[in-house]
Design an enzyme around this catalytic site. Structure first.
Site, PDB file in Angstrom:
ATOM      1  N   HIS A   1      13.060 -16.558  11.813  1.00  0.00           N
ATOM      2  CA  HIS A   1      12.734 -16.642  13.250  1.00  0.00           C
ATOM      3  C   HIS A   1      11.236 -16.639  13.519  1.00  0.00           C
ATOM      4  O   HIS A   1      10.775 -17.311  14.430  1.00  0.00           O
ATOM      5  CB  HIS A   1      13.349 -15.455  14.004  1.00  0.00           C
ATOM      6  CG  HIS A   1      14.846 -15.506  14.106  1.00  0.00           C
ATOM      7  ND1 HIS A   1      15.555 -14.760  15.027  1.00  0.00           N
ATOM      8  CD2 HIS A   1      15.765 -16.209  13.401  1.00  0.00           C
ATOM      9  CE1 HIS A   1      16.857 -14.998  14.883  1.00  0.00           C
ATOM     10  NE2 HIS A   1      17.015 -15.872  13.891  1.00  0.00           N
TER      11      HIS A   1
ATOM     12  N   CYS B   1       0.876  -1.176   0.000  1.00  0.00           N
ATOM     13  CA  CYS B   1       0.000   0.000   0.000  1.00  0.00           C
ATOM     14  C   CYS B   1       0.911   1.223   0.000  1.00  0.00           C
ATOM     15  O   CYS B   1       2.092   1.105  -0.327  1.00  0.00           O
ATOM     16  CB  CYS B   1      -0.996  -0.038   1.164  1.00  0.00           C
ATOM     17  SG  CYS B   1      -0.265   0.063   2.801  1.00  0.00           S
TER      18      CYS B   1
HETATM   19  C1  RB5 Z   1      -3.966   5.200   0.401  1.00  0.00           C
HETATM   20  O1  RB5 Z   1      -3.946   6.534   0.003  1.00  0.00           O
HETATM   21  C2  RB5 Z   1      -3.091   4.961   1.621  1.00  0.00           C
HETATM   22  O2  RB5 Z   1      -3.689   5.504   2.738  1.00  0.00           O
HETATM   23  C3  RB5 Z   1      -2.836   3.469   1.772  1.00  0.00           C
HETATM   24  O3  RB5 Z   1      -2.256   2.997   0.616  1.00  0.00           O
HETATM   25  C4  RB5 Z   1      -1.888   3.053   2.868  1.00  0.00           C
HETATM   26  O4  RB5 Z   1      -0.722   3.804   2.866  1.00  0.00           O
HETATM   27  C5  RB5 Z   1      -2.411   2.872   4.200  1.00  0.00           C
HETATM   28  O5  RB5 Z   1      -1.642   2.469   5.113  1.00  0.00           O
END
Ligand code: RB5
Length: 147
Positions: A99, A66
């Protein structure tokens, strides 16, 4: 060994690069989405999708990306059987497997560049759980917490 890879919009671009890297290095790879860039997608939906594939496929690993890696990690660890962590260094990426039997690597698409990400992914996918008594004992304690 099967590698599942997924990302939300914050990790989409890095996912595509890592997917190419895995395929080039002959790892059996499955993209669990998002398959197309969608700036409105939500990381919990995509993370759950990947996590369920990992738990349903013994011996597999997952890579979830993300923006920061944090949301993916928080969501992935809600799924029973998942041991996920954000690793932006190679030591944690292999030691976490050796681990702690980490089975999902989380990355931040807005944090790491491609080349570092390839090295982190390489360390993660090549690592194996040590099966040492002390690590098994500790993992059993983690399992108790999960249950
Ligand atoms: C998306 O904009 C962002 O909030 C997501 O990808 C992530 O970083 C959340 O932890």
């Amino acid at each position: 060994m099967k590698i599942f890879i997924g990302a939300d919009h914050g990790g989409f671009e890095l996912k595509e690069k890592i997917k190419d890297f895995l395929v080039k290095n002959k790892f059996e790879t499955e993209d669990t989405g998002s398959i197309v860039y969608d700036k409105t997608d939500d990381y919990p939906d995509l993370t759950i999708n990947l996590a369920q594939k990992v738990t349903a496929t013994p011996g597999s690993k997952g890579i979830m990306i993300c923006g920061s890696g944090v949301g993916a990690c928080v969501a992935a660890n809600k799924i029973k059987g998942i041991r996920a962590c954000v690793c932006h260094d190679t030591y944690s990426a292999h030691q976490g497997v050796e681990h702690d039997n980490m089975n999902v690597l989380c990355l931040g698409g807005r944090i790491v560049g491609y080349e570092l990400a390839f090295e982190i992914v390489g360390a993660f996918v090549r690592a194996e759980f040590s099966n040492e008594e002390r690590h098994i004992r500790r993992l059993e304690k983690v399992l108790k917490l999960e249950n």
